[in-house]
Design an enzyme around this catalytic site. Structure first.
Site, PDB file in Angstrom:
ATOM      1  N   ASP A 171      -5.964   3.672  -5.798  1.00  0.00           N
ATOM      2  CA  ASP A 171      -5.214   4.842  -5.451  1.00  0.00           C
ATOM      3  C   ASP A 171      -5.851   5.426  -4.439  1.00  0.00           C
ATOM      4  O   ASP A 171      -6.916   6.071  -4.462  1.00  0.00           O
ATOM      5  CB  ASP A 171      -4.883   5.550  -6.737  1.00  0.00           C
ATOM      6  CG  ASP A 171      -3.776   6.797  -6.394  1.00  0.00           C
ATOM      7  OD1 ASP A 171      -3.256   6.801  -5.308  1.00  0.00           O
ATOM      8  OD2 ASP A 171      -3.716   7.549  -7.435  1.00  0.00           O
ATOM      9  N   ASP A 368      -0.338   5.532   1.794  1.00  0.00           N
ATOM     10  CA  ASP A 368      -0.703   5.622   0.471  1.00  0.00           C
ATOM     11  C   ASP A 368      -0.312   4.114  -0.140  1.00  0.00           C
ATOM     12  O   ASP A 368       0.454   3.503   0.011  1.00  0.00           O
ATOM     13  CB  ASP A 368       0.246   6.576  -0.191  1.00  0.00           C
ATOM     14  CG  ASP A 368       0.008   6.816  -1.713  1.00  0.00           C
ATOM     15  OD1 ASP A 368      -1.105   6.927  -2.025  1.00  0.00           O
ATOM     16  OD2 ASP A 368       0.907   6.816  -2.531  1.00  0.00           O
TER      17      ASP A 368
END
Length: 488
Positions: A171, A368
């Protein structure tokens, strides 16, 4: 005179013939910069395959394999959610709706985090939820995360001494590393739950330790640091904050990495044992192991193939580079210097200021790994969508789907000519997206949608659908982001 007239007519004929020969060449060059070909049949076939395939039984044979070119670099296998967790959806349409639902949750979480940072919200006033673990809880894992688990890409790392391997979500929008721990109110995971009592290198952090002070949300219990991470949908992980040895396959290990030992983990990343934070903060894994760079390549998330997550590896030679930018209000997010977008070779009239971080910390574009669909500020999105729709008038339109407002019925086609899409970066470089990165199937019947969406917030996000089959490199030392197509 007649001879001169004959000569001129011959010259015109030759000129016309020569120009005629050049027309296909000129046209092909124009087409190559304005349109590209989407393989419709292949995309639809993948929607059928992902629901029928069993998660790979060979994953553990690939775990944490080293593929580095030098002693200082680390290479780990990177897998899709589909290769680890079997989908329990009746069809691809329901799978897509599930993905988009958790994607909206993800985006809300990121924008909330930024909102808190911009408005100087004192997160130290927040305290971890008090929980009590009962013996019977150990046999009743929380399974609500199956439908809403947010993790899409997993890597395999070792934790503890002796080292035991675990699948962990990666992440780039988080800093804190954590793993489910015994005793535990846990969701389902593929590996046995980590037991800190079985590791000789596990050590609890005190409340006045630098790592504990770096947490956004912390508390103290008998001089032991407690942590909590929330993900915006009511999901969270709570537990002890400790240090542990983290191992990277054959490339060695790093001692005393701060990691959350999660005793209460609600509705999170089913399948994975925890999460590896790749953000820009002090507690992220790259920061703690003092990596000068890291990179990943995300394969198609409907694929069973794998790629790699690498630390300290050189920037690929064919990389399209852009500035790696930071926001003084929040150190977690990794911003990229996006200056514009073109459709069909035409640069859109979007003010570059829309993609810039202003003095208050608003705006900017982050890359992201956890967000699926690219989000653009509403004005930028409307300009992009209108330009795409205008140039895709040859495609039969279809009704909207969930958050997608621009869709097409390609059921009668095996391939389709679609407008090109390019990202333009500060410094003059541009990245040409593959058509599969922006026109995606939402069912198995031939409905395709433009995989971008508007946001009412100031933050724009380049999602993982647009990153697939492109190695994204972060040179932390020189503040450069690199995009290397087809380098998985």
């Amino acid at each position: 005179m007649a001879e001169k007239s004959y000569f001129l007519s011959r010259l015109k004929l030759i000129s016309f013939f020569t120009f005629s020969l050049l027309i296909p060449f000129i046209s092909s060059r124009t087409i190559s910069t304005t349109t590209t070909v989407l393989d419709v049949s292949s995309s639809i076939q993948k929607t059928l395959d992902v629901l029928s395939q069993e998660p790979q039984k060979t994953l553990k044979q690939e775990e944490s394999s080293l593929a580095s070119s030098s002693s200082s670099s680390i290479s780990l296998s990177l897998h899709t959610r589909s290769s680890l967790v079997k989908h329990h959806h009746k069809d691809y349409k329901s799978l897509t709706l599930s993905r988009l639902s958790r994607d909206s949750v993800r985006v809300n979480s990121l924008t909330t985090k930024l909102h808190f940072a911009i408005n100087d919200f004192n997160t130290s006033d927040l305290k971890p939820v008090e929980t009590s673990i009962l013996p019977e809880d150990l046999t009743s894992p929380v399974t609500s995360g199956i439908g809403q688990g947010s993790g899409e890409y997993f890597t395999r790392i070792g934790v503890g001494q002796p080292s035991k391997p675990y699948y962990m979500v990666i992440d780039t929008g988080s800093d804190i590393n954590w793993i489910q721990c015994r005793p535990c109110n846990c969701y389902q995971q593929s590996d046995p739950i980590y037991d800190p009592t079985a590791s000789s290198s596990y050590s609890l952090l005190t409340c006045n330790s630098p790592q504990c002070n770096a947490l956004d949300i912390s508390n103290c219990r008998t001089d032991t640091c407690l942590y909590q991470v929330s993900y915006g949908d009511g999901s969270y992980t709570v537990g002890d904050f400790a240090t542990e040895t983290v191992s990277f396959g054959n490339s060695g290990s790093v001692p005393k990495v701060a990691i959350g030992c999660g005793h209460d983990n609600e509705g999170l990343f089913v399948g994975a044992a925890g999460l590896i934070g790749l953000g820009g903060g002090k507690l992220s894994l790259p920061s703690q192991i003092q990596a000068t760079s890291f990179s990943y390549c995300l394969v198609d998330r409907n694929s069973m193939s794998s790629s790699t997550l690498e630390f300290n590896s050189p920037l690929p030679a064919n990389s399209v580079t852009a500035p790696l930018l930071r926001n003084s209000k929040i150190d977690t997010f990794l911003y990229v210097g996006l200056s514009g977008i073109s459709v069909g070779g035409q640069l859109l009239s979007i003010p570059p200021s829309i993609f810039a971080v202003d003095d208050s910390g608003k705006g900017g574009v982050i890359v992201d790994s956890g967000t699926a669909v690219t989000r653009l500020q509403a004005d930028a999105y409307n300009s992009f969508r209108d330009a795409f729709a205008k140039q895709a008038q040859n495609l039969p339109s279809s009704s909207s789907f969930a958050l997608f407002d621009t869709c097409y019925d390609l059921s009668s086609m095996s391939s389709a000519s679609v407008p090109t899409v390019d990202f333009h970066f500060s410094g003059g470089k541009k990245l040409a997206l593959r058509p599969e990165n922006y026109l995606i199937p939402v069912d198995s019947d031939g409905k395709f949608c433009l995989a971008f969406a508007p946001t009412q917030g100031s933050l724009s996000i380049i999602g993982n659908v647009q990153q697939q089959r492109t190695r994204v490199s972060y040179n932390l030392k020189n503040s450069i982001v690199g995009f290397s197509p087809n380098n998985c």
